[in-house]
Design an enzyme around this catalytic site. Structure first.
Site, PDB file in Angstrom:
ATOM      1  N   GLY A  82      -2.819  10.330  -6.668  1.00 27.58           N
ATOM      2  CA  GLY A  82      -1.509  10.324  -7.345  1.00 27.58           C
ATOM      3  C   GLY A  82      -1.358  11.502  -8.284  1.00 27.58           C
ATOM      4  O   GLY A  82      -0.662  11.433  -9.295  1.00 27.58           O
ATOM      5  N   GLY A  85       2.052  12.766  -9.356  1.00 28.99           N
ATOM      6  CA  GLY A  85       2.933  11.797 -10.017  1.00 28.99           C
ATOM      7  C   GLY A  85       2.995  12.072 -11.512  1.00 28.99           C
ATOM      8  O   GLY A  85       2.361  12.991 -12.034  1.00 28.99           O
ATOM      9  N   GLN A  86       3.773  11.231 -12.187  1.00 31.40           N
ATOM     10  CA  GLN A  86       3.980  11.416 -13.642  1.00 31.40           C
ATOM     11  C   GLN A  86       2.681  11.291 -14.438  1.00 31.40           C
ATOM     12  O   GLN A  86       2.396  12.102 -15.319  1.00 31.40           O
ATOM     13  CB  GLN A  86       4.908  10.321 -14.140  1.00 31.40           C
ATOM     14  CG  GLN A  86       6.350  10.505 -13.866  1.00 31.40           C
ATOM     15  CD  GLN A  86       7.091   9.736 -14.947  1.00 31.40           C
ATOM     16  OE1 GLN A  86       7.337  10.255 -16.019  1.00 31.40           O
ATOM     17  NE2 GLN A  86       7.384   8.480 -14.670  1.00 31.40           N
ATOM     18  N   ASN A 104       0.420  -2.077  -1.313  1.00 34.03           N
ATOM     19  CA  ASN A 104      -0.682  -1.367  -1.963  1.00 34.03           C
ATOM     20  C   ASN A 104      -2.040  -1.732  -1.377  1.00 34.03           C
ATOM     21  O   ASN A 104      -2.975  -0.939  -1.450  1.00 34.03           O
ATOM     22  CB  ASN A 104      -0.645  -1.608  -3.469  1.00 34.03           C
ATOM     23  CG  ASN A 104       0.314  -0.641  -4.120  1.00 34.03           C
ATOM     24  OD1 ASN A 104       0.064   0.555  -4.110  1.00 34.03           O
ATOM     25  ND2 ASN A 104       1.422  -1.138  -4.629  1.00 34.03           N
ATOM     26  N   ASP A 141      -2.486  -1.626 -22.656  1.00 33.35           N
ATOM     27  CA  ASP A 141      -2.075  -2.861 -23.330  1.00 33.35           C
ATOM     28  C   ASP A 141      -2.843  -3.007 -24.646  1.00 33.35           C
ATOM     29  O   ASP A 141      -2.289  -3.394 -25.672  1.00 33.35           O
ATOM     30  CB  ASP A 141      -2.338  -4.065 -22.413  1.00 33.35           C
ATOM     31  CG  ASP A 141      -1.767  -3.808 -21.021  1.00 33.35           C
ATOM     32  OD1 ASP A 141      -0.566  -3.534 -20.928  1.00 33.35           O
ATOM     33  OD2 ASP A 141      -2.536  -3.817 -20.037  1.00 33.35           O
ATOM     34  N   HIS A 171      -2.984  -7.146 -16.024  1.00 34.21           N
ATOM     35  CA  HIS A 171      -1.966  -6.205 -16.490  1.00 34.21           C
ATOM     36  C   HIS A 171      -0.633  -6.618 -15.869  1.00 34.21           C
ATOM     37  O   HIS A 171      -0.205  -6.089 -14.862  1.00 34.21           O
ATOM     38  CB  HIS A 171      -2.340  -4.773 -16.085  1.00 34.21           C
ATOM     39  CG  HIS A 171      -1.276  -3.782 -16.425  1.00 34.21           C
ATOM     40  ND1 HIS A 171      -0.958  -3.416 -17.698  1.00 34.21           N
ATOM     41  CD2 HIS A 171      -0.415  -3.096 -15.632  1.00 34.21           C
ATOM     42  CE1 HIS A 171       0.028  -2.547 -17.684  1.00 34.21           C
ATOM     43  NE2 HIS A 171       0.377  -2.334 -16.446  1.00 34.21           N
TER      44      HIS A 171
HETATM   45  P1  NDP Z   1       4.845   8.199  -9.914  1.00 33.27           P
HETATM   46  O1  NDP Z   1       5.870   7.504  -9.098  1.00 33.27           O
HETATM   47  O2  NDP Z   1       5.236   9.312 -10.801  1.00 33.27           O
HETATM   48  O3  NDP Z   1       3.691   8.728  -8.971  1.00 33.27           O
HETATM   49  C1  NDP Z   1       3.163   7.900  -7.976  1.00 33.27           C
HETATM   50  C2  NDP Z   1       2.078   8.628  -7.273  1.00 33.27           C
HETATM   51  O4  NDP Z   1       1.581   7.729  -6.285  1.00 33.27           O
HETATM   52  C3  NDP Z   1       2.579   9.871  -6.564  1.00 33.27           C
HETATM   53  O5  NDP Z   1       1.605  10.880  -6.671  1.00 33.27           O
HETATM   54  C4  NDP Z   1       2.703   9.407  -5.143  1.00 33.27           C
HETATM   55  O6  NDP Z   1       2.341  10.401  -4.215  1.00 33.27           O
HETATM   56  C5  NDP Z   1       1.658   8.338  -5.027  1.00 33.27           C
HETATM   57  N1  NDP Z   1       2.089   7.380  -4.003  1.00 33.27           N
HETATM   58  C6  NDP Z   1       3.303   6.840  -3.816  1.00 33.27           C
HETATM   59  N2  NDP Z   1       3.319   6.075  -2.721  1.00 33.27           N
HETATM   60  C7  NDP Z   1       2.074   6.159  -2.200  1.00 33.27           C
HETATM   61  C8  NDP Z   1       1.476   5.615  -1.047  1.00 33.27           C
HETATM   62  N3  NDP Z   1       2.143   4.796  -0.230  1.00 33.27           N
HETATM   63  N4  NDP Z   1       0.169   5.950  -0.816  1.00 33.27           N
HETATM   64  C9  NDP Z   1      -0.517   6.731  -1.652  1.00 33.27           C
HETATM   65  N5  NDP Z   1       0.027   7.288  -2.761  1.00 33.27           N
HETATM   66  C10 NDP Z   1       1.297   6.997  -3.013  1.00 33.27           C
HETATM   67  O7  NDP Z   1       4.094   7.030 -10.719  1.00 33.27           O
HETATM   68  P2  NDP Z   1       3.252   7.119 -12.067  1.00 33.27           P
HETATM   69  O8  NDP Z   1       2.360   8.290 -12.035  1.00 33.27           O
HETATM   70  O9  NDP Z   1       4.179   6.943 -13.212  1.00 33.27           O
HETATM   71  O10 NDP Z   1       2.411   5.758 -11.951  1.00 33.27           O
HETATM   72  C11 NDP Z   1       1.363   5.631 -11.009  1.00 33.27           C
HETATM   73  C12 NDP Z   1       0.915   4.189 -10.950  1.00 33.27           C
HETATM   74  O11 NDP Z   1       0.397   3.778 -12.211  1.00 33.27           O
HETATM   75  C13 NDP Z   1       2.032   3.189 -10.623  1.00 33.27           C
HETATM   76  O12 NDP Z   1       1.529   2.235  -9.720  1.00 33.27           O
HETATM   77  C14 NDP Z   1       2.317   2.535 -11.962  1.00 33.27           C
HETATM   78  O13 NDP Z   1       2.862   1.241 -11.814  1.00 33.27           O
HETATM   79  C15 NDP Z   1       0.919   2.507 -12.546  1.00 33.27           C
HETATM   80  N6  NDP Z   1       0.847   2.308 -13.988  1.00 33.27           N
HETATM   81  C16 NDP Z   1      -0.177   1.543 -14.471  1.00 33.27           C
HETATM   82  C17 NDP Z   1      -0.308   1.311 -15.817  1.00 33.27           C
HETATM   83  C18 NDP Z   1      -1.417   0.443 -16.336  1.00 33.27           C
HETATM   84  O14 NDP Z   1      -1.433   0.198 -17.549  1.00 33.27           O
HETATM   85  N7  NDP Z   1      -2.340  -0.029 -15.527  1.00 33.27           N
HETATM   86  C19 NDP Z   1       0.633   1.884 -16.777  1.00 33.27           C
HETATM   87  C20 NDP Z   1       1.646   2.721 -16.187  1.00 33.27           C
HETATM   88  C21 NDP Z   1       1.741   2.923 -14.822  1.00 33.27           C
HETATM   89  P3  NDP Z   1       3.375  11.492  -3.678  1.00 33.27           P
HETATM   90  O15 NDP Z   1       3.299  12.601  -4.700  1.00 33.27           O
HETATM   91  O16 NDP Z   1       2.770  11.840  -2.371  1.00 33.27           O
HETATM   92  O17 NDP Z   1       4.701  10.842  -3.580  1.00 33.27           O
END
Ligand code: NDP
Length: 327
Positions: free
Chosen positions: A11, A14-15, A107, A161, A189
């Site tokens: 990821g 991603g953000q 997932n 958290d 979570h």
């Molecule tokens: P973003 O949407 O910004 O990024 C998601 C990333 O996951 C991207 O790099 C994307 O890849 C990848 N992705 C999306 N779909 C798939 C797939 N089917 N297979 C593999 N990779 C995939 O999300 P964030 O970075 O903001 O968040 C990432 C995760 O962290 C989320 O699941 C979010 O819910 C979780 N999270 C957990 C927290 C916690 O406390 N545990 C707190 C905040 C967030 P691509 O670039 O190829 O699209």
């Protein structure tokens, strides 16, 4: 100079990845004397590959002295080969109208594949942090698919958290966050998480002795549990920098130690406090010598037992869904 360690991040484009990678490379997780070979797992499509390339260009442009090498691949087996640490951040986001069950199933496919790849090719002592949601159950899936790795090495992130609870409490009691000790967020979570102040101290004083019960129930607990939605509402985007910060705290403490302080980590239960074995559950942990231990010997009140029990129910439901998928 130490030998570089291999670190995998999924990821990456991603953000959270965008906040996380630069701090890892700056030495904030493994120390300022620990070089790393960084590998990014990208999805095999043009958009994803292009986005990861862009992030890699920026990492190059930082000229981090600790970044010994930088690679990306869409082959999980290659990516995890010999890996010492993995941050599993990438996950399928929840779309509008998607039920939690659908999110778990979507997932599951990702974490089954990555668990198998870790089993096949990583360092057998790999430390894994799952951030992608539902993170507790995703960690459970990856752990089940990697039977050759010690189950203890699969953890999930509840440190955000924990950090949220610390700041809410510090603001209420007008103290510094590092005066607060022995705080934990038990369980999952998700909405059922149980932020627990029963053992918490500020300096030498027990918070429970002066706790405003109405504030705890009506303000503190919902604020911690619903903070993610509040941030989306305010910012228009999900919490990314604070999530990356929590991932850094989690892995840094696991690797370098938590100085005898409690930290919340979701780890596979060993049966402590009646939590069924194997559920990846938020516990109070102390990290030392590259390992963690669940804090033992707490005398739980009825309220604490109920808070833990509701999380067992939630995670058992998720486990049932994924056990059917994994077979
Ligand atoms: P973003 O949407 O910004 O990024 C998601 C990333 O996951 C991207 O790099 C994307 O890849 C990848 N992705 C999306 N779909 C798939 C797939 N089917 N297979 C593999 N990779 C995939 O999300 P964030 O970075 O903001 O968040 C990432 C995760 O962290 C989320 O699941 C979010 O819910 C979780 N999270 C957990 C927290 C916690 O406390 N545990 C707190 C905040 C967030 P691509 O670039 O190829 O699209």
């Amino acid at each position: 100079m130490k030998k570089p360690m291999k670190v995998v991040v999924t990821g990456a484009a991603g953000q959270i990845g965008y906040s996380l990678l630069f701090r890892i490379c700056a030495g904030e997780v493994f120390g300022k004397d620990q070089p790393i070979n960084l590998w990014l797992l990208e999805r095999n499509n043009e958009t994803s590959i292009k986005a990861v390339r862009g992030v890699m260009m920026e990492l190059d442009d930082c000229a981090f002295p600790l970044l010994a090498s930088l690679n990306s691949t869409s082959d999980p087996v290659e990516c995890f080969e010999g890996a010492d640490v993995a941050f599993l951040v990438g996950a399928r986001p929840r779309s509008k109208d998607m039920q939690r069950k659908d999110l778990i199933e979507a997932n599951a496919r990702i974490f089954i594949e990555q668990g198998k790849a870790i089993d096949q090719s990583s360092n057998k002592n790999i430390k894994v942090l799952v951030v992608g949601n539902p993170c507790n159950t995703n960690a459970y899936i990856a752990r089940r698919c990697a039977p050759s790795i010690n189950p203890r090495n699969f953890t999930a992130m509840m440190r955000l958290d924990h950090n949220r609870a610390l700041t809410q409490l510090a603001q209420k009691y007008d103290c510094a966050v590092d005066e607060i000790t022995d705080l934990v967020v038990w369980g999952n979570h998700g909405n059922t998480m149980y932020p627990d102040l029963n053992q918490t101290k500020i300096g030498e004083k027990k918070v429970a002795d002066t706790l405003d019960a109405t504030w705890y129930t009506d303000n503190f607990t919902p604020t911690v549990a619903k903070r993610g939605s509040a941030i989306i509402e305010a910012r228009g985007h999900s919490s990314a920098a604070s999530a990356a910060n929590a991932a850094i705290d989690h892995v840094r403490d696991w690797v370098l130690g938590s100085n005898d302080q409690w930290v919340t980590m979701a780890v596979p239960s060993d049966g402590s406090y009646g939590v069924p074995e194997g559920l990846v559950f938020g516990f109070p942990c102390i990290c030392k010598d590259g390992d963690y231990q669940i804090v033992q010997g707490l005398q739980l009140t009825e309220e604490q037992k109920a808070g833990i029990a509701r999380n067992i129910v939630a995670l058992e439901e998720e486990r049932k869904i994924v056990d059917e998928l994994i077979g």
